[in-house]
Scaffold this motif. Structure first.
Motif, short mmCIF file in Angstrom:
data_model
loop_
_atom_site.label_atom_id
_atom_site.label_comp_id
_atom_site.label_asym_id
_atom_site.label_seq_id
_atom_site.Cartn_x
_atom_site.Cartn_y
_atom_site.Cartn_z
N SER A 4 0.90 -1.24 -0.08
CA SER A 4 0.09 0.01 -0.11
C SER A 4 0.94 1.29 0.04
O SER A 4 0.38 2.23 -0.74
N SER A 19 0.65 3.89 -3.04
CA SER A 19 0.28 5.23 -2.77
C SER A 19 1.14 6.23 -3.37
O SER A 19 1.13 7.36 -3.36
N GLN A 26 1.59 -8.46 -4.50
CA GLN A 26 -0.09 -8.27 -4.63
C GLN A 26 -0.51 -9.89 -4.93
O GLN A 26 -1.66 -9.92 -4.34
#
Ligand SMILES: Nc1ncnc2c1ncn2[C@@H]1O[C@H](COP(=O)(O)OP(=O)(O)OP(=O)(O)O)[C@@H](O)[C@H]1O
Ligand SMILES: [Mg+2]
Lengths: 258, 236
Positions: free
Chosen positions: B81, B85, B97
């Protein structure tokens, strides 16, 4: 012919000089006894010859093969293959046997013939049976070392060393870990081997035995060979003062017998 | 709680027993070989490797397994994350992932955490076993012309195995109970389910039933190890 030639071997542990300019020969069929006080370097000498310890300088030849020589003051060992060939020519019997506890007596004896010399199991077993019989242990082939007396264990370890048919057999105080009443059986076995002209080098504190069995006696003190000769010369006509004192202690304070 | 309820709870716990067992078994499958490798790294003749191994063992044994479980579970999502981001989506991010979205993600992170933790303990047990083999055994093998490999596999390893059985049994018994730590990340194993049932029935009995489950598993483990120990009893 000299089966073992040791020339000017020296060895230090750190700053402690344990072997100083040691030279001696062992002829075929000869029995050499090495005696001397504790800490004089007897075990270290045997261990250097047996490649369990590395000498700092000098020369060692075994069965005509050069194991180690000295160049510019530094020990040069032979290549791996030669060292291995030499190793298989010599056997060592340890003070505390060092049998493999997870193997039966038979497995202890055939382990090296089968896995090192690549003999067939049948061939190795036949030879082992013969050796065990000679050691008076034919009934113990299936036993495990923990089930045997010290004397029996030591006889197994002698059989194990003999199974490789060595040209020379070394013993480092083979009876020192045994109860006094058991030393006799080991000395008897060694005596029998001597009668068969087995070449042997024996470090021992058994003076009567050394005198009886050896052709040649070496007295070591503080890393030096201070006296050597036939048993008659060393025990009967002792020259060196240190040897005299040492032998006197072993004879219960009485002067060495003539 | 009546008898029917007890039966119901027992069946629910039985349904989740496989989760506890698979965590237990996969941990053993990985931690024992990793432990052997760690032992070997600790004994190899390369100082930096020895130090790193020491550090690994120190961290694994020196911090709570529960913290390690949480850390391994949340590490990958957090890396992903924060990478996403900040606009990075290349490199290993797609790979991470895919692990994260794997349906077995939870058990994977659990097994990684447990195996790495237990490997440290096993490594120390194995090292103790190896160091207890007398030098004379190596020297005898050397005098008989055996190679290093032969010496290790034929002389040292069988004796080490015998010596490490009791300590290994201890560790395995602790592992059976430690699987309950997995409830910290809401892994549906016995303890987690027992807690749910406890709240549902407002009774402590489900925890008692869960305790019986662990007790029986450890009785079996104990029997298995004493059987193995007996197999090695033929020598001292
Ligand atoms: N591995 C080692 N490291 C350091 N010093 C050693 C080592 N092995 C032997 N020594 C030292 O070397 C000296 C000679 O020891 P060695 O074992 O050869 O004597 P020894 O004549 O066999 O004695 P003993 O009759 O007691 O067996 C001793 O002072 C001993 O402390
Ligand atoms: Mg000695």
């Amino acid at each position: 012919m000299a089966i073992l030639e040791v020339k000017h071997i020296s060895k230090k542990f750190g700053d402690l000089e344990v072997l100083k300019d040691i030279s001696f020969n062992v002829e075929v069929g000869e029995v050499v006894a090495i005696i001397g006080p504790s800490g004089s370097g007897k075990s270290t000498l045997l261990r250097c010859v047996n490649q369990l310890e590395r000498a700092d300088s000098g020369e060692i030849n075994v069965c005509g093969m050069n194991m180690l020589h000295t160049e510019d003051g530094k020990a040069q060992y032979a290549d791996k293959k030669t060292l291995r060939d030499i190793r298989l020519k010599i056997g060592l019997v340890f003070q505390n046997f060092n049998l493999f506890p997870h193997f039966s007596v038979m497995q202890n004896v055939i382990e090296a013939p089968v896995h090192v010399l690549k003999q067939s199991k049948a061939e190795a077993t036949a030879k082992a049976q013969e050796l065990l019989k000679k050691m008076g242990l034919e009934a113990k082939a299936k036993s495990y070392p923990c089930e045997l007396s010290g004397g029996q264990q030591q006889r197994v370890s002698i059989a194990r060393a003999l199974a490789l048919s060595p040209d020379v057999l070394f013993f480092d105080e083979p009876t020192s870990a045994l109860d006094p009443e058991l030393t006799g059986e080991i000395l008897k076995v060694i005596k029998e081997l001597a009668q068969e002209k087995m070449t042997m080098v024996i470090v021992t504190h058994e003076m009567a035995f050394a005198r009886d069995v050896a052709n040649h006696v070496i007295f070591m003190d503080q890393g030096y060979i201070v006296e050597e000769g036939t048993p008659e010369e060393v025990f009967g006509n002792t020259q060196n003062e240190r040897t005299k004192q040492f032998l006197q202690r072993y004879n219960g304070g009485e002067p060495p017998l003539a | 709680m009546d008898f029917e309820a007890i039966k119901k709870v027992t069946l629910i716990l039985l349904e989740y027993l496989p989760n506890t067992l698979s965590l237990f078994i996969w941990t053993l499958v990985f931690s024992i070989p990793i432990g052997m490798i760690v032992t070997w790294l600790k004994k190899c003749r390369c100082r930096p490797v020895n130090w790193l191994t020491d550090l690994y063992i120190l961290i694994m044994r020196g911090t709570p397994l529960m913290l390690q479980i949480i850390a391994f579970h949340y590490a990958i999502p957090m890396i992903v994350s924060s990478a996403v981001s900040s606009g990075k989506t290349g490199g290993i991010i797609p790979f991470l992932q895919s692990i994260m979205n794997n349906e077995h993600y939870m058990i994977i992170t659990l097994v990684v955490a447990f195996a790495l933790n237990y490997a440290a303990y096993f490594a120390e047990i194995f090292r103790g076993g190896i160091e207890a083999i007398p030098k004379g055994q190596y020297e005898a093998a050397q005098m008989l012309g055996m190679t290093k490999m032969q010496t290790f596999f034929r002389i040292v390893l069988p004796q080490v195995t015998k010596r490490v059985i009791p300590a290994t049994a201890n560790e395995v018994i602790v592992l059976v109970k430690d699987t309950s730590l997995a409830n910290v990340i809401a892994f549906a194993e016995i303890t987690m389910k027992a807690k749910q049932q406890m709240n549902f029935y407002s009774s402590i009995l489900p925890l008692f039933i869960a305790g019986i489950f662990y007790f029986v598993m450890n009785a079996l483990v104990t029997m298995l190890f004493s059987f193995i120990e007996k197999k090695f009893d033929y020598y001292k």
